[in-house]
Design a protein around this motif. Structure first.
Motif, mmCIF file in Angstrom:
data_model
loop_
_atom_site.group_PDB
_atom_site.id
_atom_site.type_symbol
_atom_site.label_atom_id
_atom_site.label_comp_id
_atom_site.label_asym_id
_atom_site.label_seq_id
_atom_site.Cartn_x
_atom_site.Cartn_y
_atom_site.Cartn_z
ATOM 1 N N THR A 157 0.833 -1.204 0.000
ATOM 2 C CA THR A 157 0.000 0.000 0.000
ATOM 3 C C THR A 157 0.872 1.261 0.000
ATOM 4 O O THR A 157 2.054 1.209 0.369
ATOM 5 C CB THR A 157 -0.931 -0.015 1.224
ATOM 6 O OG1 THR A 157 -0.141 -0.255 2.407
ATOM 7 C CG2 THR A 157 -1.968 -1.124 1.109
ATOM 8 N N ARG A 184 -5.721 -5.262 -3.196
ATOM 9 C CA ARG A 184 -5.185 -3.912 -3.083
ATOM 10 C C ARG A 184 -6.305 -2.865 -3.006
ATOM 11 O O ARG A 184 -6.199 -1.870 -2.270
ATOM 12 C CB ARG A 184 -4.269 -3.619 -4.262
ATOM 13 C CG ARG A 184 -3.593 -2.239 -4.177
ATOM 14 C CD ARG A 184 -2.705 -1.949 -5.371
ATOM 15 N NE ARG A 184 -1.594 -2.895 -5.421
ATOM 16 C CZ ARG A 184 -1.477 -3.855 -6.337
ATOM 17 N NH1 ARG A 184 -2.398 -3.998 -7.272
ATOM 18 N NH2 ARG A 184 -0.456 -4.668 -6.303
ATOM 19 N N GLU A 199 -6.009 -0.627 0.355
ATOM 20 C CA GLU A 199 -5.713 0.795 0.325
ATOM 21 C C GLU A 199 -6.815 1.596 1.010
ATOM 22 O O GLU A 199 -6.546 2.628 1.633
ATOM 23 C CB GLU A 199 -5.521 1.244 -1.119
ATOM 24 C CG GLU A 199 -4.233 0.700 -1.747
ATOM 25 C CD GLU A 199 -3.998 1.232 -3.149
ATOM 26 O OE1 GLU A 199 -4.877 1.959 -3.667
ATOM 27 O OE2 GLU A 199 -2.939 0.907 -3.722
ATOM 28 N N GLU A 242 -6.040 1.216 4.713
ATOM 29 C CA GLU A 242 -4.910 2.045 5.122
ATOM 30 C C GLU A 242 -5.302 3.515 5.173
ATOM 31 O O GLU A 242 -4.982 4.235 6.142
ATOM 32 C CB GLU A 242 -3.750 1.844 4.143
ATOM 33 C CG GLU A 242 -2.532 2.694 4.495
ATOM 34 C CD GLU A 242 -1.427 2.563 3.465
ATOM 35 O OE1 GLU A 242 -0.541 1.732 3.667
ATOM 36 O OE2 GLU A 242 -1.455 3.297 2.457
ATOM 37 N N PRO A 299 -0.915 10.027 -1.287
ATOM 38 C CA PRO A 299 -0.167 9.002 -2.031
ATOM 39 C C PRO A 299 0.428 9.535 -3.327
ATOM 40 O O PRO A 299 1.532 9.137 -3.712
ATOM 41 C CB PRO A 299 -1.220 7.931 -2.303
ATOM 42 C CG PRO A 299 -2.251 8.123 -1.246
ATOM 43 C CD PRO A 299 -2.281 9.604 -0.991
#
Length: 489
Positions: free
Chosen positions: A329, A455, A459, A462, A475
């Motif tokens: 991530t 993912r 993500e 996170e 990001p």
């Protein structure tokens, strides 16, 4: 016809009354390999003579149209009467239809069989004695050597630590000696003496001081005894039920269910103090531990060649499937990019030289706090393996400062699973990321989630955790070199 003189050699064509003098005058005619002089008393007795003068008593008689000839012995070893008695015995056997050669062969075989049986009994007695004298420690060492290829590093280390003798200096704490493992008192016992009462008495002695370690040792001991009971040379020596007795389990006590985890409102305090840890490797490791939900050793054993920056994944060791891929991530990638590349380990440890001033100062402070004398010569207290080994001390200090006492490293894994419940994330997603075994027939046999699908959800998890922690992370602006943002539809 004149009588032969006493000095003449006996006539080999006629039976002769055997005497010592006759035998002494007996010679082998020239050109013959051997010659025989028959005894006048019958019974098949003869005296055989060879060209070199060797003489022996021989028995000769027919059996079923076959000539049976057996050497009785040298004339110097047998008297004439003894030779006649032996010839008579052999003659009786032949008259009864028994071949003395077969009889002797059977007797020789019977003697050899008796000798072999005696040797086998002696060998069995030696094996029995050795097996009875075999100690638990000797069998334990054999067990570990045989089973190590089938275990993970942690399992093997648990077995070594459970039976260690103790008394050796700790690698990370100079001057402090290791304690004996829970199973150490049993290692000197004979394996045949390790029964239920012995295990129960051991559990009662050890459990009050370290119940959790004793419960683990009891499980290890149970598996060891089952293995020993199945070994051909140890059958009957090991009691497979010795560690399964109810009283032994009761003496070890029941395990307490841990409930340590981070709640949503505690994330800000935890991140603030963990990010303030002076050691950047430990700080990054603890944050990654929470954000991946991985087991502590799985993440600590991560190597740089297992970080896939192209496809944004981490290849972790897994105790269920041996290996598993989890998403890399953005924030975790940001943390990893800031770590020093000292060696092949992602979470590396400085391997400082013995005697350097920094470690010398650390040793001095340590021994001063304990009131002990520091050993002469430098002794490095950093990791010998080159990777992070025990970040628990730093984590406990950070948690104490944040008012979160009691939160363990495994509690961070529990926190990941609990925090996922705040989001609309399928349970199987978080379970697969954490490496839990699939639950239910559908999860086990039908659902296959690729890394990209994991993912998408990981993500989200996170980003939500960072938001709750008050961490402003973009990001798109924080992608380290070697990583690139892949636009999602």
């Amino acid at each position: 016809m004149a009588r032969p003189r006493n000095s003449d050699a006996p006539d080999l064509t006629k039976p002769c009354n055997l005497t010592a003098g006759v035998i002494e005058r007996l010679t082998c005619p020239p050109g013959k390999a051997q010659a025989f002089l028959r005894d006048a008393e019958g019974n098949g007795l003869r005296v055989r003579v060879t060209p070199n003068g060797a003489k022996s008593f021989v028995f000769e008689q027919s059996l079923k149209n076959r000539t049976i000839r057996r050497t009785i012995g040298n004339v110097s070893a047998y008297s004439i009467e003894e030779a006649r008695a032996e010839a008579k015995r052999l003659s009786v056997l032949l008259d009864a239809g028994t071949d003395p050669r077969e009889l002797e062969r059977e007797q020789a075989e019977a003697k050899a069989a008796a000798t072999a049986e005696k040797a086998a009994q002696a060998a069995a007695a030696a094996i029995e004695q050795a097996a009875s004298a075999l100690t638990v420690g000797e069998a334990w060492a054999r067990y570990l050597a045989e089973r190590q290829p089938h275990w993970g590093e942690r399992t093997y280390a648990d077995h070594l630590k459970a039976a260690q003798e103790g008394g050796k200096e700790r690698k990370r704490r100079p001057g402090v000696l290791t304690k004996p493992g829970p199973l150490a008192p049993l290692m000197a016992m004979r394996l045949v003496d390790l029964d239920g009462p012995a295990v129960e008495a051991w559990a009662k002695r050890e459990a009050p001081a370290r119940p959790a370690r004793v419960r683990l040792a009891l499980r290890l001991l149970k598996a060891f005894l089952r293995w020993a009971a199945a070994e051909p040379d140890l059958k009957g020596r090991a009691d497979p039920t010795a560690a399964s007795a109810k009283k032994a389990r009761e003496a070890a006590g029941r395990p307490r269910v841990r409930n340590d985890y981070l709640q949503r409102e505690q994330l800000a305090a935890w991140f603030a103090h963990v990010r303030a840890i002076p050691n950047p490797v430990i700080s990054a490791y603890l944050q990654c531990l929470l954000l991946t939900g991985a087991r502590r050793e799985e993440l600590a054993a991560l190597r740089w060649d297992e970080v896939n920056t192209q496809w944004r994944g981490l290849d972790l060791k897994d105790k269920i499937e041996e290996r598993r891929a989890v998403p890399l991530t953005p924030y975790v990638a940001h943390l990893l990019a800031g770590l020093p590349r000292r060696n092949g380990w992602v979470f590396s440890s400085a391997q400082s030289l013995a005697g350097d001033t920094k470690n010398a100062a650390r040793r001095a402070r340590y021994h001063a706090s304990k009131g002990t004398q520091a050993p002469e010569g430098g002794v490095s207290i950093s990791s010998a393996s080159g990777r992070l080994v025990d970040p628990s001390i730093a984590h406990r200090r950070a948690c104490a400062a944040a008012g979160l006492e009691g939160l363990t490293l495994h509690g961070l894994r529990r926190s990941f699973a609990s925090l996922c419940e705040w989001l609309d994330i399928p349970g199987g997603i978080s379970a697969q990321i954490q490496g839990h075994a699939p639950q239910g027939v559908r999860e086990q046999n039908y659902i296959r989630r690729p890394l990209d699908l994991l993912r998408v959800h990981h993500e989200k998890i996170e980003a939500w955790i960072l938001e709750q922690a008050g961490i402003d992370f973009d990001p798109a602006q924080s992608v380290p070199a070697g990583l690139r943002v892949v636009a999602s539809a």
